[in-house]
Write a protein that holds these residues in place. Structure first.
Motif, PDB file in Angstrom:
ATOM      1  N   GLY A   1      17.434   6.736 -69.060  1.00 23.70           N
ATOM      2  CA  GLY A   1      16.350   5.756 -69.201  1.00 23.70           C
ATOM      3  C   GLY A   1      16.127   4.895 -67.976  1.00 23.70           C
ATOM      4  N   ILE A   2      16.400   5.437 -66.804  1.00 26.48           N
ATOM      5  CA  ILE A   2      16.202   4.672 -65.563  1.00 26.48           C
ATOM      6  C   ILE A   2      14.706   4.555 -65.295  1.00 26.48           C
ATOM      7  N   LYS A   3      14.250   3.341 -65.109  1.00 28.89           N
ATOM      8  CA  LYS A   3      12.828   3.089 -64.911  1.00 28.89           C
ATOM      9  C   LYS A   3      12.365   3.581 -63.539  1.00 28.89           C
ATOM     10  N   ASP A   4      11.101   3.973 -63.485  1.00 26.17           N
ATOM     11  CA  ASP A   4      10.503   4.361 -62.214  1.00 26.17           C
ATOM     12  C   ASP A   4      10.571   3.190 -61.246  1.00 26.17           C
ATOM     13  N   GLY A   5      10.898   3.450 -60.006  1.00 28.40           N
ATOM     14  CA  GLY A   5      10.974   2.403 -58.997  1.00 28.40           C
ATOM     15  C   GLY A   5      12.373   1.858 -58.769  1.00 28.40           C
ATOM     16  N   VAL A   6      13.316   2.126 -59.672  1.00 30.58           N
ATOM     17  CA  VAL A   6      14.698   1.679 -59.485  1.00 30.58           C
ATOM     18  C   VAL A   6      15.345   2.576 -58.438  1.00 30.58           C
ATOM     19  N   THR A   7      16.030   1.966 -57.468  1.00 27.40           N
ATOM     20  CA  THR A   7      16.657   2.724 -56.394  1.00 27.40           C
ATOM     21  C   THR A   7      18.149   2.914 -56.644  1.00 27.40           C
ATOM     22  N   SER A   8      18.711   3.897 -55.987  1.00 24.84           N
ATOM     23  CA  SER A   8      20.153   4.121 -56.103  1.00 24.84           C
ATOM     24  C   SER A   8      20.926   2.941 -55.522  1.00 24.84           C
ATOM     25  N   GLU A   9      20.374   2.294 -54.493  1.00 23.52           N
ATOM     26  CA  GLU A   9      21.026   1.117 -53.910  1.00 23.52           C
ATOM     27  C   GLU A   9      21.087  -0.035 -54.903  1.00 23.52           C
ATOM     28  N   ALA A  10      20.025  -0.219 -55.670  1.00 26.72           N
ATOM     29  CA  ALA A  10      20.004  -1.288 -56.667  1.00 26.72           C
ATOM     30  C   ALA A  10      21.015  -1.012 -57.778  1.00 26.72           C
ATOM     31  N   LEU A  11      21.098   0.241 -58.210  1.00 29.28           N
ATOM     32  CA  LEU A  11      22.078   0.593 -59.234  1.00 29.28           C
ATOM     33  C   LEU A  11      23.503   0.440 -58.713  1.00 29.28           C
ATOM     34  N   GLN A  12      23.720   0.840 -57.472  1.00 26.98           N
ATOM     35  CA  GLN A  12      25.054   0.705 -56.898  1.00 26.98           C
ATOM     36  C   GLN A  12      25.471  -0.757 -56.859  1.00 26.98           C
ATOM     37  N   ALA A  13      24.571  -1.629 -56.440  1.00 29.50           N
ATOM     38  CA  ALA A  13      24.876  -3.062 -56.401  1.00 29.50           C
ATOM     39  C   ALA A  13      25.191  -3.595 -57.796  1.00 29.50           C
ATOM     40  N   GLN A  14      24.472  -3.116 -58.795  1.00 25.80           N
ATOM     41  CA  GLN A  14      24.695  -3.569 -60.171  1.00 25.80           C
ATOM     42  C   GLN A  14      26.049  -3.094 -60.698  1.00 25.80           C
ATOM     43  N   PHE A  15      26.378  -1.840 -60.456  1.00 25.23           N
ATOM     44  CA  PHE A  15      27.612  -1.278 -60.995  1.00 25.23           C
ATOM     45  C   PHE A  15      28.848  -1.675 -60.203  1.00 25.23           C
ATOM     46  N   GLU A  16      28.697  -2.140 -58.980  1.00 25.61           N
ATOM     47  CA  GLU A  16      29.860  -2.560 -58.197  1.00 25.61           C
ATOM     48  C   GLU A  16      30.520  -3.816 -58.766  1.00 25.61           C
ATOM     49  N   HIS A  17      29.893  -4.452 -59.724  1.00 32.66           N
ATOM     50  CA  HIS A  17      30.539  -5.571 -60.416  1.00 32.66           C
ATOM     51  C   HIS A  17      31.772  -5.096 -61.175  1.00 32.66           C
ATOM     52  N   TYR A  18      31.828  -3.801 -61.476  1.00 29.02           N
ATOM     53  CA  TYR A  18      32.933  -3.242 -62.261  1.00 29.02           C
ATOM     54  C   TYR A  18      33.967  -2.515 -61.405  1.00 29.02           C
ATOM     55  N   GLY A  19      33.653  -2.252 -60.145  1.00 32.17           N
ATOM     56  CA  GLY A  19      34.587  -1.574 -59.254  1.00 32.17           C
ATOM     57  C   GLY A  19      33.843  -0.817 -58.173  1.00 32.17           C
ATOM     58  N   ARG A  20      34.600  -0.162 -57.289  1.00 35.05           N
ATOM     59  CA  ARG A  20      33.995   0.544 -56.159  1.00 35.05           C
ATOM     60  C   ARG A  20      33.243   1.782 -56.634  1.00 35.05           C
ATOM     61  N   VAL A  21      31.981   1.866 -56.221  1.00 33.89           N
ATOM     62  CA  VAL A  21      31.129   2.996 -56.557  1.00 33.89           C
ATOM     63  C   VAL A  21      31.133   3.956 -55.373  1.00 33.89           C
ATOM     64  N   ARG A  22      31.459   5.217 -55.635  1.00 34.47           N
ATOM     65  CA  ARG A  22      31.495   6.229 -54.581  1.00 34.47           C
ATOM     66  C   ARG A  22      30.112   6.787 -54.278  1.00 34.47           C
ATOM     67  N   ASN A  23      29.286   6.945 -55.327  1.00 30.89           N
ATOM     68  CA  ASN A  23      27.989   7.573 -55.131  1.00 30.89           C
ATOM     69  C   ASN A  23      27.085   7.287 -56.330  1.00 30.89           C
ATOM     70  N   VAL A  24      25.785   7.188 -56.076  1.00 30.95           N
ATOM     71  CA  VAL A  24      24.782   7.068 -57.143  1.00 30.95           C
ATOM     72  C   VAL A  24      23.674   8.070 -56.831  1.00 30.95           C
ATOM     73  N   ASN A  25      23.367   8.905 -57.794  1.00 37.95           N
ATOM     74  CA  ASN A  25      22.312   9.894 -57.631  1.00 37.95           C
ATOM     75  C   ASN A  25      21.340   9.753 -58.807  1.00 37.95           C
ATOM     76  N   ILE A  26      20.059   9.569 -58.496  1.00 33.07           N
ATOM     77  CA  ILE A  26      19.031   9.455 -59.535  1.00 33.07           C
ATOM     78  C   ILE A  26      18.234  10.757 -59.538  1.00 33.07           C
ATOM     79  N   THR A  27      18.054  11.312 -60.726  1.00 37.76           N
ATOM     80  CA  THR A  27      17.328  12.575 -60.865  1.00 37.76           C
ATOM     81  C   THR A  27      16.409  12.523 -62.078  1.00 37.76           C
ATOM     82  N   GLN A  28      15.450  13.414 -62.093  1.00 36.30           N
ATOM     83  CA  GLN A  28      14.544  13.504 -63.235  1.00 36.30           C
ATOM     84  C   GLN A  28      15.262  14.133 -64.420  1.00 36.30           C
TER      85      GLN A  28
END
Length: 71
Positions: free
Chosen positions: A12-39
């Protein structure tokens, strides 16, 4: 041998959300190695139906993120 890192699939990732934005959000829980957004191939053409694959360096951090999303 088990891998030390873990991957979450976030739907359910909204159009316009970037992998960088998701990485910043999830890094609150620990180190993120990679974020990949796909259809989402099953819902092609529908808005806001992308999927994010978020890979954490540690399984415990992925668990913390998953538990936070379930609240």
């Amino acid at each position: 041998m088990a891998f030390p890192y873990a991957t979450l699939c976030v739907q359910g990732i909204k159009d316009g959300v970037t992998s960088e934005a998701l990485q910043a959000q999830f890094e609150h829980y620990g180190r993120v190695r990679n974020v990949n957004i796909t259809q989402n191939k099953n819902m092609k053409g529908a808005p806001d139906t992308r999927i994010a694959i978020v890979e954490f360096a540690r399984r415990d951090d992925a668990r913390k993120a998953m538990q936070a999303m379930l609240r």
